[in-house]
Design a protein around this motif. Structure first.
Motif, PDB file in Angstrom:
ATOM      1  N   LYS A   1      16.975  11.979   7.332  1.00  0.00           N
ATOM      2  CA  LYS A   1      16.626  10.854   6.473  1.00  0.00           C
ATOM      3  C   LYS A   1      15.127  10.613   6.555  1.00  0.00           C
ATOM      4  O   LYS A   1      14.611  10.242   7.602  1.00  0.00           O
ATOM      5  N   GLN A   2      14.457  10.855   5.450  1.00  0.00           N
ATOM      6  CA  GLN A   2      13.004  10.718   5.428  1.00  0.00           C
ATOM      7  C   GLN A   2      12.609   9.363   4.853  1.00  0.00           C
ATOM      8  O   GLN A   2      13.123   8.934   3.821  1.00  0.00           O
ATOM      9  N   GLU A   3      11.713   8.686   5.536  1.00  0.00           N
ATOM     10  CA  GLU A   3      11.100   7.489   4.972  1.00  0.00           C
ATOM     11  C   GLU A   3      10.069   7.914   3.942  1.00  0.00           C
ATOM     12  O   GLU A   3       9.648   9.077   3.891  1.00  0.00           O
ATOM     13  N   ALA A   4       9.674   6.964   3.105  1.00  0.00           N
ATOM     14  CA  ALA A   4       8.675   7.288   2.085  1.00  0.00           C
ATOM     15  C   ALA A   4       7.328   7.605   2.729  1.00  0.00           C
ATOM     16  O   ALA A   4       6.540   8.372   2.174  1.00  0.00           O
TER      17      ALA A   4
ATOM     18  N   PHE B   1       0.819  -1.212   0.000  1.00  0.00           N
ATOM     19  CA  PHE B   1       0.000   0.000   0.000  1.00  0.00           C
ATOM     20  C   PHE B   1       0.856   1.267   0.000  1.00  0.00           C
ATOM     21  O   PHE B   1       0.420   2.312  -0.486  1.00  0.00           O
ATOM     22  N   GLU B   2       2.070   1.175   0.525  1.00  0.00           N
ATOM     23  CA  GLU B   2       2.975   2.312   0.417  1.00  0.00           C
ATOM     24  C   GLU B   2       3.339   2.553  -1.047  1.00  0.00           C
ATOM     25  O   GLU B   2       3.387   3.705  -1.509  1.00  0.00           O
ATOM     26  N   ALA B   3       3.587   1.460  -1.777  1.00  0.00           N
ATOM     27  CA  ALA B   3       3.887   1.598  -3.207  1.00  0.00           C
ATOM     28  C   ALA B   3       2.710   2.212  -3.956  1.00  0.00           C
ATOM     29  O   ALA B   3       2.884   3.075  -4.832  1.00  0.00           O
ATOM     30  N   VAL B   4       1.486   1.793  -3.589  1.00  0.00           N
ATOM     31  CA  VAL B   4       0.288   2.370  -4.200  1.00  0.00           C
ATOM     32  C   VAL B   4       0.205   3.864  -3.885  1.00  0.00           C
ATOM     33  O   VAL B   4      -0.068   4.698  -4.759  1.00  0.00           O
ATOM     34  N   GLY B   5       0.452   4.203  -2.615  1.00  0.00           N
ATOM     35  CA  GLY B   5       0.385   5.602  -2.215  1.00  0.00           C
ATOM     36  C   GLY B   5       1.444   6.462  -2.883  1.00  0.00           C
ATOM     37  O   GLY B   5       1.169   7.611  -3.261  1.00  0.00           O
ATOM     38  N   VAL B   6       2.649   5.928  -3.038  1.00  0.00           N
ATOM     39  CA  VAL B   6       3.727   6.685  -3.682  1.00  0.00           C
ATOM     40  C   VAL B   6       3.379   6.982  -5.137  1.00  0.00           C
ATOM     41  O   VAL B   6       3.644   8.082  -5.646  1.00  0.00           O
TER      42      VAL B   6
ATOM     43  N   LYS C   1       4.645  -8.210  -3.209  1.00  0.00           N
ATOM     44  CA  LYS C   1       5.155  -6.848  -3.131  1.00  0.00           C
ATOM     45  C   LYS C   1       5.826  -6.438  -4.441  1.00  0.00           C
ATOM     46  O   LYS C   1       5.583  -5.344  -4.967  1.00  0.00           O
ATOM     47  N   ILE C   2       6.646  -7.315  -4.980  1.00  0.00           N
ATOM     48  CA  ILE C   2       7.377  -7.010  -6.217  1.00  0.00           C
ATOM     49  C   ILE C   2       6.416  -6.886  -7.392  1.00  0.00           C
ATOM     50  O   ILE C   2       6.582  -6.022  -8.263  1.00  0.00           O
ATOM     51  N   GLU C   3       5.401  -7.731  -7.430  1.00  0.00           N
ATOM     52  CA  GLU C   3       4.419  -7.646  -8.510  1.00  0.00           C
ATOM     53  C   GLU C   3       3.699  -6.297  -8.490  1.00  0.00           C
ATOM     54  O   GLU C   3       3.441  -5.702  -9.544  1.00  0.00           O
TER      55      GLU C   3
END
Length: 809
Positions: free
Chosen positions: A136-139, A57-62, A254-256
């Motif tokens: 250092k910022q996390e995504a 969901f982080e990848a979706v949000g990014v 996750k990779i997909e």
């Protein structure tokens, strides 16, 4: 004849009931050990599912963040963002597991949401905790509230200034649904292995006690260790296999998801008329994607014939005729996504998972499981002491070296208490960093060391008044009071909201620890008698160090799975169990009169001055006891967690590293002490211990990495194993000690030891203001060896010989 037969029948009946009670207790212990292992496994799988869901969901949000920021940079205002609702609906249609998506201003006012009723509402403070000044910022910021998980991502405009937040949320039910099958399979295996082990234990008991015979203790120990070991190892290795398969599947998901966004961009370019083999700067994008996924070894773009066109780490020939066939893989670590253009397959996006990452994660779980098995053995040994004192007292063969007096009940009691108290020791400075708030003008590193220092200081302060308390009221009041104080202090530590609160609560915990520590010794002195006093005290210290070993390691593993604050509450609950144990099984000793030998054991002011003007006493205190105590607490419980955390070491591993010290004290120190007892001159071993301890500290300066820490902790443990008993005996042997009273002088010794423990984190915190960690510990190592050499050169030969055999802790 009839009376003899009746007596024999009563004896058999008594032994039969004893065996039955012992068997039931052992079965309960076995089940508890299995449940602890199963609980850790369950937490591991839940953590795995949580990490995977957050990553997806982080990848979706990014990706949504990129789309929105692209418009913001072209002049759109967040408050009048046309098309925002459409973008959110598109995300929900593609990812139905999302519970909600919000877009808010910086002050938390919701502008757009999948739930219309949330528009114009204000978000809670936990969702607005983004640290804009962090280097250092996390995504994203991950937040768990009630039954939902939130992923907060900042939104920026062209000038890189923040204008709002994007908040994605999903429910706890998603994790439960995904992990249900894994938990079910793991539970079945747990039930099967526990049932088999219980049956084996029952059969073994019948065999050992067949014909009314009484077995030796070692045979019962062997039966317990074989039963528990086989059950836990079987269950653990099944979990490891299950974990590897689950982790690989979640990594592929996750990779997909992440690779799917890259594929969509490629397909968009192909729809505009570009050719797959004619794209430029593709390697850069592949490399960026690969770097953002630590589980990825390499990403390729293949043509329709599966020949390589581009790779994430190199550029190959564009001419397909010159491309070589890609090396075939077994497919286990592959993720391949088709690239479609005009409804035809134009190529493939292939990702190969890094096997070493999967292997490393699996090894971590293996270490956790083996650690759990080892801790189960150690803690069950302490509980076996309880059984041999109580229900199995007459059911086993007692040797001439065995002591089975009821006064040994203090050993499992103090072991349970110390186990609970030390659950938090491997991460106290790390937890302090999470709730850190400046205190006056003190530096941050100094403040981070204050919780441990204040805890040790309060523990030392408690020694004197609790001694008087025990003399007049007995051991039980300060012991119960100590557990209550520690329980309250530990529970409040987990709820602390500021640095100052946490320091105060750790001081309260330390005060309770000092009460319990002195009360346990007072119990032995009051109830063991002169004949068994030394062995009784040895049992107390064995229980203390068993608790330290189990607590530091288990606390690290728990913290990694449930978070720091929750471990404090677990610790408090186990302390309550220690209180219940004392009240239920040791209530008969509550009215015991304190030993007369404890009366007037404290030095008056004049005698204290005489003691501190003695050359040898000053040298042993200032050049050996205090430097060792500074290193033990300052390095072990302050520097090690911080340094290992900076290296990226897991909290479980930090706990295991600290456990090494306790293992040395339990298994190495008694053996070395027996060897040291053969020599009259203890000065040699005190000096050798100091040199070894300083060598461990200097390891930090000359070498980097986790193994330097492991070596330093190991050498520190060996050094105290060599010098601890020698320091005690050296102090006792002094003429001033014999004149003033050994017990009185050893009371001062313990206070000096606590002073060094208090100074450890404070001094290292001050050094960290001007130096880095390696330099600071190196300086401590240099000072330690200088003080050791000063002791060696300045001390005079003792005038008397101790009449007390063995070491006094």
């Amino acid at each position: 004849m009839g009376l003899e037969q009746s007596s024999a029948e009563n004896k058999d009946l008594f032994l039969g009931k004893s065996r039955l009670r012992a068997l039931l207790v052992l079965m309960m212990m076995l089940i508890c050990a299995q449940l602890i292992n199963g609980g850790l496994t369950l937490l591991t799988f839940q953590g795995l599912q949580l990490d995977a869901a957050n990553a997806v969901f982080e990848a979706v949000g990014v990706e949504l963040q990129k789309d929105m920021e692209r418009s913001l940079r072209f002049g759109k205002r967040l408050e009048s963002f046309i098309g925002a609702e459409t973008m959110l609906e598109d995300i929900r249609s593609k990812y139905p597991d999302l519970k909600n998506v919000d877009v808010s201003t910086l002050d938390g006012r919701v502008l757009y949401s999948l739930k219309e009723e949330r528009v114009n509402q204000t978000l809670g403070k936990p969702l607005l905790a983004w640290d804009f000044e962090a280097e250092k910022q996390e995504a994203s910021l991950k937040v768990e509230l009630e039954d939902a998980h939130y992923i907060v991502i900042p939104l920026r405009k062209r000038s890189k200034t923040h204008v709002g937040y994007l908040i994605l949320s999903y429910g706890q039910d998603l994790l439960e649904r995904k992990s249900a099958e894994i938990i079910r399979e793991s539970s079945i295996t747990l039930a099967f292995t526990t049932a088999a082990a219980t049956l084996f234990l029952f059969i073994g008991f019948q065999f050992l006690f067949a014909g009314g015979r009484r077995p030796a203790k070692k045979h019962l120990y062997l039966l317990i260790f074989v039963t528990v070991g086989c059950a836990q190892l079987t269950y653990s290795f099944h979990n490891i296999s299950q974990f590897k398969a689950s982790y690989l599947d979640l990594t592929k998901q996750k990779i997909e998801t992440v690779s799917g966004f890259l594929r969509n961009e490629l397909e968009t370019l192909l729809e505009r008329g570009l050719q797959l083999d004619g794209l430029v700067n593709v390697e850069k994008q592949l490399t960026l994607t690969s770097k953002g996924l630590p589980e990825v070894r390499r990403i390729w773009i293949l043509d329709a014939d599966k020949r390589e066109l581009f790779g994430s780490d190199e550029k190959i020939q564009k001419n397909p005729s010159e491309s070589q066939e890609l090396d075939s893989e077994d497919g286990q670590y592959d993720v391949t996504l088709p690239i479609v253009s005009n409804q035809t397959n134009a190529g493939f996006l292939k990702v190969v998972i890094a096997e070493d990452v999967i292997r490393s994660k699996t090894q971590d779980i293996l270490l956790d499981n083996l650690t759990t098995v080892a801790l189960s053995f150690l803690f069950m040994m302490e509980l076996m002491v309880f059984l041999f004192i109580t229900v199995m007292k007459k059911a086993v063969i007692q040797t001439k070296n065995d002591i089975s007096g009821d006064f040994l009940l203090i050993r499992p009691a103090i072991a349970i208490y110390v186990y609970a108290a030390t659950l938090c020791y491997s991460f106290i400075p790390l937890y302090m960093t999470q709730i850190y708030q400046p205190i006056l003008n003190f530096s941050k590193n100094f403040v981070l060391g204050l919780p441990i220092s204040v805890e040790m200081l309060c523990g030392g302060i408690a020694l004197i008044p609790v001694g008087y308390w025990i003399d007049r009221r007995g051991w039980h009041q300060p012991f119960v009071c100590g557990i209550v104080l520690s329980t309250v202090g530990t529970m409040m530590s987990g709820a602390a909201g500021s640095s100052l609160e946490f320091i105060v609560y750790r001081g309260l915990t330390g005060l309770g620890y000092g009460f319990c520590w002195m009360s346990a010794q007072g119990f032995i002195l009051a109830n063991s008698g002169e004949k068994y006093r030394a062995r009784g005290l040895s049992g107390v210290f064995a229980g203390i160090f068993s608790g330290i070993i189990c607590g530091s390691a288990m606390g690290g593993m728990l913290a990694e799975r449930i978070g720091y604050s929750k471990v404090f509450f677990v610790s408090a609950m186990i302390m309550v169990l220690a209180l219940v144990f004392v009240v239920v099984f040791m209530r008969g000793f509550f009215k015991s009169q304190p030993s007369d030998e404890r009366a007037d054991e404290h030095l008056n002011r004049r005698d204290l001055l005489k003691l501190f003007f003695d050359r040898n006493i000053i040298l042993i205190f200032s050049c050996s006891v205090i430097p060792y105590s500074i290193c033990m607490v300052g390095v072990l419980y302050y520097i090690c967690p911080i340094y290992l955390n900076q290296l990226g070491t897991s909290q479980s591993t930090i706990g295991r590293v600290i456990m090494i010290y306790g293992l040395c004290m339990v298994y190495l120190a008694p053996q070395i002490s027996q060897f040291v007892d053969r020599f009259e001159n203890k000065k040699i071993f005190i000096t050798l211990g100091g040199i070894l301890g300083s060598a461990g500290m200097l390891t930090f300066y000359f070498f980097e990495g986790i193994w330097s820490v492991v070596f330093a902790v190991l050498v520190l443990g060996v050094s105290v194993s060599v010098s601890s008993a020698s320091r005690n005996l050296f102090t006792i042997d002094q003429a001033i000690s014999q004149r003033l009273g050994v017990s009185k002088v050893m009371g001062v010794y313990r206070s000096v030891d606590k002073l060094g423990q208090t100074l450890g984190p404070v001094l290292l915190g001050l050094l960290l203001i001007h130096y880095d960690i390696r330099q600071s510990v190196g300086i401590v190592g240099v000072v330690y060896i200088v003080m050791t050499l000063l002791f060696m050169a300045g001390v005079r030969r003792s005038e008397t010989k101790s009449a007390i055999p063995g070491g006094v802790q």
